[in-house]
Design a protein around this motif. Sequence first.
Motif, PDB file in Angstrom:
ATOM      1  N   ARG A   6      32.261 -13.146  -9.718  1.00 38.78           N
ATOM      2  CA  ARG A   6      32.147 -11.959 -10.580  1.00 38.78           C
ATOM      3  C   ARG A   6      31.337 -12.051 -11.988  1.00 38.78           C
ATOM      4  N   GLY A  49      23.293  -8.252  -4.021  1.00 37.17           N
ATOM      5  CA  GLY A  49      24.553  -7.506  -4.272  1.00 37.17           C
ATOM      6  C   GLY A  49      25.527  -7.756  -5.281  1.00 37.17           C
ATOM      7  N   LEU A  50      25.473  -9.250  -5.708  1.00 35.35           N
ATOM      8  CA  LEU A  50      26.234  -9.630  -6.832  1.00 35.35           C
ATOM      9  C   LEU A  50      25.230  -9.514  -8.041  1.00 35.35           C
ATOM     10  N   SER A  51      24.084  -9.236  -8.233  1.00 35.45           N
ATOM     11  CA  SER A  51      23.391  -8.853  -9.208  1.00 35.45           C
ATOM     12  C   SER A  51      23.584  -7.574  -9.562  1.00 35.45           C
ATOM     13  N   GLN A  52      23.529  -6.577  -8.584  1.00 35.65           N
ATOM     14  CA  GLN A  52      23.818  -5.118  -8.846  1.00 35.65           C
ATOM     15  C   GLN A  52      25.353  -5.143  -9.437  1.00 35.65           C
ATOM     16  N   ARG A  53      26.142  -5.940  -9.067  1.00 37.80           N
ATOM     17  CA  ARG A  53      27.485  -6.027  -9.909  1.00 37.80           C
ATOM     18  C   ARG A  53      27.430  -6.561 -11.051  1.00 37.80           C
ATOM     19  N   GLY A  54      26.666  -7.117 -11.780  1.00 40.13           N
ATOM     20  CA  GLY A  54      26.496  -7.379 -13.168  1.00 40.13           C
ATOM     21  C   GLY A  54      26.760  -9.004 -13.135  1.00 40.13           C
TER      22      GLY A  54
END
Length: 243
Positions: free
Chosen positions: A53, A91-96
């Motif tokens: 996260r 996908g993780l990067s797109q969630r910050g």
Amino acid sequence: MPDAGRRAVDPRRAPLDRGHVALSLGGRRVELRLLRDRAHYDVLVQRVLAGARVSVWIATANVKELRVEAPVGSRARAKGRYVSLLEVLQGLSQRGVELRLLHAGVPSRAFREELARCEELRGGGLAMRQCPRVHLKMIAVDGAALYLGSANLTGAGLGAKGEGRRNFEAGILTDDDVLLDEMQEAFDRIWSGRECKGCRVRDVCPAPLDGIGKPSAKAAAKKPAGNVRSRLPRGPRSSKGGA
């Protein structure tokens, strides 16, 4: 008394359950989970890394393209397809989530080709730095979970390869604050170039990390300091009508 020839079991090292142990380290209780072989993929990649996260810091000697099962709930998963780990990281990067990859060797061509297709990562979502002395294999997730072991960021080390094809690997997973602080500090010292000053293989390093963000000596020598034109003394103006 314990039977002759048998070592007494230290209760601080008694197994918590399969793959888990607790031991005393520096006067404190430390809980570890042993990861062997396929558990690197099932536990470390599919559960810990994919659930990040805040941040994922990876240190590895080798970097190769590796495949994982498509995300649960996706059409690709329903069809039994596999995707690149880079898609998961994107996908993780797109969630910050902050992503750092510290590596020694040149990434494989397949990895570079897949990275070129991931616009989010290529645009800065995945920060990568190279140091030829890096041989540690480490993954720190959210500053809360730490992996230390033998597995490189490769398909045979962390990917979804079959039992007869994957590497024999072993490592530990822990949430111990002291170990996390020490290893994240060690990672950051390399990442930021603070280990470069005393390095004796600097002459073969492709790009010393203490020089990131600084102009090279050659470029600095060519670049004038400030606005040279504005500092030059002005000569007398020619009289009206010329000489």
